[in-house]
Design a protein around this motif. Structure first.
Motif, mmCIF file in Angstrom:
data_model
loop_
_atom_site.group_PDB
_atom_site.id
_atom_site.type_symbol
_atom_site.label_atom_id
_atom_site.label_comp_id
_atom_site.label_asym_id
_atom_site.label_seq_id
_atom_site.Cartn_x
_atom_site.Cartn_y
_atom_site.Cartn_z
ATOM 1 N N ASN A 259 29.391 -18.023 -16.918
ATOM 2 C CA ASN A 259 28.928 -19.388 -16.679
ATOM 3 C C ASN A 259 27.964 -19.879 -17.753
ATOM 4 O OD1 ASN A 259 30.414 -19.478 -14.294
ATOM 5 N ND2 ASN A 259 28.738 -18.626 -13.087
ATOM 6 N N THR A 260 27.468 -18.946 -18.572
ATOM 7 C CA THR A 260 26.537 -19.346 -19.628
ATOM 8 C C THR A 260 27.103 -19.029 -21.013
ATOM 9 O OG1 THR A 260 25.398 -17.213 -19.501
ATOM 10 C CG2 THR A 260 24.528 -19.008 -18.142
ATOM 11 N N GLU A 261 28.449 -18.916 -21.092
ATOM 12 C CA GLU A 261 29.073 -18.571 -22.376
ATOM 13 C C GLU A 261 28.702 -19.575 -23.461
ATOM 14 O OE1 GLU A 261 33.229 -18.150 -21.732
ATOM 15 O OE2 GLU A 261 33.084 -16.101 -20.982
ATOM 16 N N ALA A 262 28.728 -20.869 -23.086
ATOM 17 C CA ALA A 262 28.398 -21.897 -24.074
ATOM 18 C C ALA A 262 26.955 -21.747 -24.549
ATOM 19 C CB ALA A 262 28.621 -23.290 -23.484
ATOM 20 N N VAL A 263 26.057 -21.438 -23.597
ATOM 21 C CA VAL A 263 24.651 -21.246 -23.958
ATOM 22 C C VAL A 263 24.507 -20.016 -24.853
ATOM 23 C CG1 VAL A 263 22.329 -20.835 -23.061
ATOM 24 C CG2 VAL A 263 23.884 -22.350 -21.832
ATOM 25 N N LYS A 267 22.966 -19.878 -28.387
ATOM 26 C CA LYS A 267 21.840 -18.985 -28.687
ATOM 27 C C LYS A 267 22.149 -18.139 -29.924
ATOM 28 C CE LYS A 267 17.901 -16.857 -27.776
ATOM 29 N NZ LYS A 267 17.864 -15.855 -28.851
ATOM 30 N N TYR A 268 23.375 -17.646 -30.005
ATOM 31 C CA TYR A 268 23.777 -16.861 -31.183
ATOM 32 C C TYR A 268 23.731 -17.740 -32.428
ATOM 33 C CZ TYR A 268 26.696 -14.210 -34.400
ATOM 34 O OH TYR A 268 27.179 -13.545 -35.501
ATOM 35 N N GLU A 269 24.228 -18.972 -32.280
ATOM 36 C CA GLU A 269 24.202 -19.911 -33.408
ATOM 37 C C GLU A 269 22.757 -20.216 -33.806
ATOM 38 O OE1 GLU A 269 25.862 -24.420 -34.461
ATOM 39 O OE2 GLU A 269 26.539 -23.392 -32.641
ATOM 40 N N LEU A 270 21.882 -20.368 -32.790
ATOM 41 C CA LEU A 270 20.466 -20.648 -33.042
ATOM 42 C C LEU A 270 19.819 -19.493 -33.803
ATOM 43 C CD1 LEU A 270 18.039 -22.554 -32.484
ATOM 44 C CD2 LEU A 270 17.640 -21.244 -30.391
ATOM 45 N N ASP A 271 20.091 -18.269 -33.357
ATOM 46 C CA ASP A 271 19.528 -17.098 -34.042
ATOM 47 C C ASP A 271 20.043 -17.002 -35.477
ATOM 48 O OD1 ASP A 271 18.148 -16.445 -31.772
ATOM 49 O OD2 ASP A 271 19.616 -14.979 -31.062
ATOM 50 N N GLN A 425 19.515 -28.956 -37.210
ATOM 51 C CA GLN A 425 20.488 -28.264 -36.361
ATOM 52 C C GLN A 425 19.784 -27.421 -35.309
ATOM 53 O OE1 GLN A 425 22.597 -26.287 -39.589
ATOM 54 N NE2 GLN A 425 24.408 -27.549 -39.245
ATOM 55 N N ILE A 426 18.710 -26.758 -35.705
ATOM 56 C CA ILE A 426 17.939 -25.943 -34.752
ATOM 57 C C ILE A 426 17.366 -26.821 -33.645
ATOM 58 C CG2 ILE A 426 15.803 -24.605 -34.495
ATOM 59 C CD1 ILE A 426 16.411 -23.334 -37.221
ATOM 60 N N ASP A 427 16.810 -27.970 -34.036
ATOM 61 C CA ASP A 427 16.245 -28.898 -33.040
ATOM 62 C C ASP A 427 17.323 -29.367 -32.068
ATOM 63 O OD1 ASP A 427 13.760 -28.652 -34.169
ATOM 64 O OD2 ASP A 427 13.894 -30.492 -35.366
ATOM 65 N N ASP A 428 18.529 -29.671 -32.608
ATOM 66 C CA ASP A 428 19.630 -30.151 -31.757
ATOM 67 C C ASP A 428 20.049 -29.079 -30.757
ATOM 68 O OD1 ASP A 428 19.616 -32.551 -33.090
ATOM 69 O OD2 ASP A 428 21.307 -32.061 -34.412
ATOM 70 N N ILE A 429 20.173 -27.841 -31.237
ATOM 71 C CA ILE A 429 20.599 -26.752 -30.343
ATOM 72 C C ILE A 429 19.529 -26.467 -29.298
ATOM 73 C CG2 ILE A 429 21.133 -24.286 -30.242
ATOM 74 C CD1 ILE A 429 22.493 -24.569 -32.954
ATOM 75 N N GLN A 430 18.263 -26.460 -29.734
ATOM 76 C CA GLN A 430 17.181 -26.211 -28.776
ATOM 77 C C GLN A 430 17.147 -27.285 -27.696
ATOM 78 O OE1 GLN A 430 13.864 -25.880 -31.505
ATOM 79 N NE2 GLN A 430 13.863 -23.625 -31.383
ATOM 80 N N GLU A 431 17.502 -28.503 -28.074
ATOM 81 C CA GLU A 431 17.556 -29.583 -27.099
ATOM 82 C C GLU A 431 18.717 -29.357 -26.128
ATOM 83 O OE1 GLU A 431 16.437 -32.766 -24.984
ATOM 84 O OE2 GLU A 431 15.342 -31.922 -26.694
ATOM 85 N N GLU A 432 19.864 -28.867 -26.661
ATOM 86 C CA GLU A 432 21.039 -28.617 -25.825
ATOM 87 C C GLU A 432 20.785 -27.529 -24.796
ATOM 88 O OE1 GLU A 432 25.034 -28.370 -27.538
ATOM 89 O OE2 GLU A 432 24.168 -29.026 -29.434
ATOM 90 N N ILE A 433 20.068 -26.488 -25.208
ATOM 91 C CA ILE A 433 19.879 -25.345 -24.293
ATOM 92 C C ILE A 433 18.535 -25.400 -23.591
ATOM 93 C CG2 ILE A 433 21.410 -23.870 -25.650
ATOM 94 C CD1 ILE A 433 19.013 -22.491 -26.821
ATOM 95 N N ARG A 434 17.833 -26.539 -23.722
ATOM 96 C CA ARG A 434 16.562 -26.683 -23.022
ATOM 97 C C ARG A 434 16.803 -26.572 -21.508
ATOM 98 N NH1 ARG A 434 12.260 -28.660 -25.292
ATOM 99 N NH2 ARG A 434 13.466 -29.833 -26.835
ATOM 100 N N GLY A 435 16.016 -25.811 -20.852
ATOM 101 C CA GLY A 435 16.192 -25.611 -19.416
ATOM 102 C C GLY A 435 16.919 -24.319 -19.080
#
Length: 660
Positions: A259-263, A267-271, A425-435
């Motif tokens: 259920n969190t595959e996208a996250v 997360k992998y992309e963020l790292d 890109q980091i800011d965008d991803i962090q916004e996507e996975i916020r929460g």
């Protein structure tokens, strides 16, 4: 068994009532259901499985809870009724099977399976079947244990690759399912029953042997062995409970991670981006330090550009002076030779006195050369001074500092742009996975790995304990034989029962092995025939089966092919499916979800031509990346009896419509 119709009501993405009719023609026996990923192909397959057996399977063969089976839109409208109606025929009789769930009256919002009640009804030739006979009637037509061989998806096809690995846990599990479908458990259950009877008989024999002086020692040994047996059986039971518990934890984590595959991907992309950012920033710092070093000597590069033409001019002047000095030396040498002629006016060749008129010419030439030599006269102090100036100016060296600084400035400017891009890109991803608790997700992945290691250890412990139990059983059998042969025990009823049950157990064991060998031979034969028609490489000799029902490809020399492509694996798996269906006790339709995902165009063409031959009915659940209507349908167009399309209504609702 032949499917005729299915009526789906509020099942997963299918809101409301939807009716699908299956092809009935003998040759036009293929039904196509097209649908994009995440639109409901697997849900359609599960609707058939749930209708027959009351269960739906997700990834890794996990049961889907009832609350997740009810369409989410209908549930949000407080409509928790879901049902499947299946109409089918079998051996000339007509069946209508209805299965339905409703939330219980006292339940407001269902949370688990116990919050629903299930209703099941069956009519055969319009005669209502009693509830306690329904399951038996269904199993007479299509037993649940063979369902995985006519209801399967791409994930199941990939599972069959594990059959090649002898002694693998997953391979053993699939082997068990295969043998269930082929009827082996009937003999296995018989053997197990006689094993239990044998254990009880030996216990009585041991008790009787205590009264015999000859067998008393054996009885004591058997009593000790019985204690060890009970301990080992309890150990196996405890280990298997732990194994199931650990497996459930792994399954739960996998479901959570699913259920969190996208996250997880984000997360992998963020790292990865953070790693890239760190490298770019480190390079920027290094380049800035290099730039500072270059600035220290950059004045030399600037001065060198002014010094360079001056040095060149001095070098030319020095060369000119040296050329003049060399010229004067040559002239002085000529003058000296001519002056010798005047001092001794005799021709060295003919020894005659040189005439006066020729001497006058020589005198004139000497005067001319002296005048020219005077013009070439050089002050060597000037040359020395020029050399000193050149030496001093040559100390001003250049390493192209200015050019390198310019290159670094350009490089750093591009790097700074890259930093801005990566940070964005980091800011965008962090916004996507916020929460989302990404750290918790990573902890769960680590926990799953730890549990995997624990599961592996438990599996080994179970194997070792079972091996000890088997060895103990052999010892018990030996001691039991010794008791049987001792005086006073030969005629006892307990000894007679032991001998009888031992013989019956041996008969069943031999029968199981013979049946397995025969079944494997049949599966291998049918699968090899299918493989020869499915593969594009016609030089292969066929397939070879192992004890796990895993199939290996044999090359033209009869040797096992060591490396197989993903497409070859799928062809072999399809061949196995065909072999199992042709060998199984019951035959029925085949419903395949995403069966062509890893095949090249030529193999896809072969498979599409062969699939209609695999069963009386073939239902293919595909997307247009697998079967291109404009290209691939020509391979079996004459066999298509029905075409349907899954239409997307919303993210949680789909509808199946018939196409032309």
């Amino acid at each position: 068994m032949k499917l005729q119709e299915i009526v789906i009501h509020n099942f997963m993405p299918y809101k409301g009532e939807q009716k699908i009719e299956f092809p009935q023609h003998e040759t036009q026996n293929v039904m196509l259901l097209f649908g994009d990923n995440m639109r409901g192909k697997t849900s359609f397959l599960n609707s058939i499985r749930w209708g027959f057996y009351g269960l739906a399977l997700g990834r890794h063969m996990r049961l889907i809870p009832r609350v997740n089976l009810v369409n989410s839109i209908a549930a949000s409208e407080d409509n928790w009724t879901m049902s499947i109606v299946l109409k089918f025929s079998h051996e000339g009789r007509q069946y209508e099977l209805r299965r339905q769930i409703n939330k219980k009256e006292h339940i407001s919002i269902p949370r688990n399976d116990g919050d629903f009640e299930e209703l099941i009804g069956l009519k055969i030739d319009n005669q209502v079947i009693n509830g306690d006979s329904i399951v038996n009637e269904i199993n007479q037509v299509t037993p649940e244990e063979i369902s995985r061989f006519f209801l399967f998806d791409g994930e199941l096809l990939q599972e069959y690759e594990n059959l090649l690995v002898e002694q693998s846990e997953q391979g053993e599990k699939i082997k068990e399912h295969i043998e269930q479908a082929l009827g082996v458990p009937a003999l296995v259950n018989g053997r197990n029953e006689f094993s239990k009877l044998l254990t009880d008989a030996r216990r009585i024999q041991t008790r009787d042997a205590k009264n015999s002086s000859d067998a008393k020692t054996y009885a004591e040994q058997q009593r000790v062995n019985e204690g060890k047996q009970a301990t080992l059986e309890k150990d196996i039971q405890d280990l298997e409970i732990q194994q199931r518990d650990v497996q459930k934890q792994i399954d739960d984590i996998e479901e959570e991670l699913k259920n969190t595959e996208a996250v997880q991907r984000k997360k992998y992309e963020l790292d990865t981006l953070k790693g890239q950012l760190k490298k770019v920033e480190e390079q920027l710092a290094y380049d800035a330090d290099e730039q500072r070093k270059l600035f220290k000597d950059a004045w030399k590069d600037v001065l060198f550009k002014g010094v360079e033409p001056l040095v060149s001019s001095l070098q030319k002047r020095r060369n000119s002076l040296m050329s003049a000095a060399n010229n004067k030396a040559v002239l002085d040498s000529k003058i000296s030779e001519l002056q010798k002629s005047l001092a001794k006016p005799i021709c060295p060749t003919c020894t005659q006195i040189i005439p006066q008129e020729e001497l006058d010419v020589i005198t004139a030439k000497i005067e001319e050369l002296k005048a020219e030599a005077e013009l070439s006269s050089v002050d060597f102090d000037d040359v020395t001074n020029i050399n000193l100036q050149i030496d001093k100016l040559n100390k001003v060296k250049s390493h192209n500092e200015c050019s390198r600084i310019c290159e670094l400035v350009t490089k750093r400017r591009k790097a700074q742009v890259a930093v801005i891009t990566i940070e964005t890109q980091i800011d965008d991803i962090q916004e996507e996975i916020r929460g989302f608790d990404t750290e918790q997700i990573m902890r769960q992945r680590e926990k799953k790995d730890r549990l995997g290691n624990q599961l592996f250890k438990l599996e080994n412990d179970i194997k070792e304990t079972k091996a000890k139990l088997n060895k103990l059983s052999e010892n018990q059998a030996h001691i039991s034989t010794l008791i049987s042969k001792s005086s006073g025990s030969e005629g006892q009823s307990s000894t007679i029962r032991v001998n009888l049950y031992q013989n019956l157990e041996s008969v069943f064991k031999a029968g199981i092995n013979e049946l397995r060998d025969a079944l494997r031979g049949q599966v291998e034969e049918f699968a090899s025939n299918a493989f020869s028609q499915l593969t594009t490489e016609k030089t292969y000799a066929g397939l070879e089966i192992n004890n796990n029902y895993g199939l290996s490809i044999l090359d033209h020399t009869g040797n096992v092919l060591k490396e197989r492509s993903a497409g070859a694996e799928q062809i072999v798996a399809l061949s196995l499916i065909d072999g199992l269906n042709k060998t199984a006790r019951k035959s029925g339709p085949i419903v395949m979800d995403t069966p062509l995902g890893r095949l090249d165009p030529n193999h896809r063409s072969n498979v599409l031509k062969y699939l209609p031959k695999m069963a009386e009915q073939v239902v293919l659940l595909v997307h247009e990346g697998e079967i291109d209507p404009s290209r691939d349908l020509s391979n079996f167009a004459e066999r298509i009896g029905a075409r349907y399309q899954i239409q997307r209504i919303s993210a949680t609702e789909s509808r199946i419509v018939r196409s032309n």
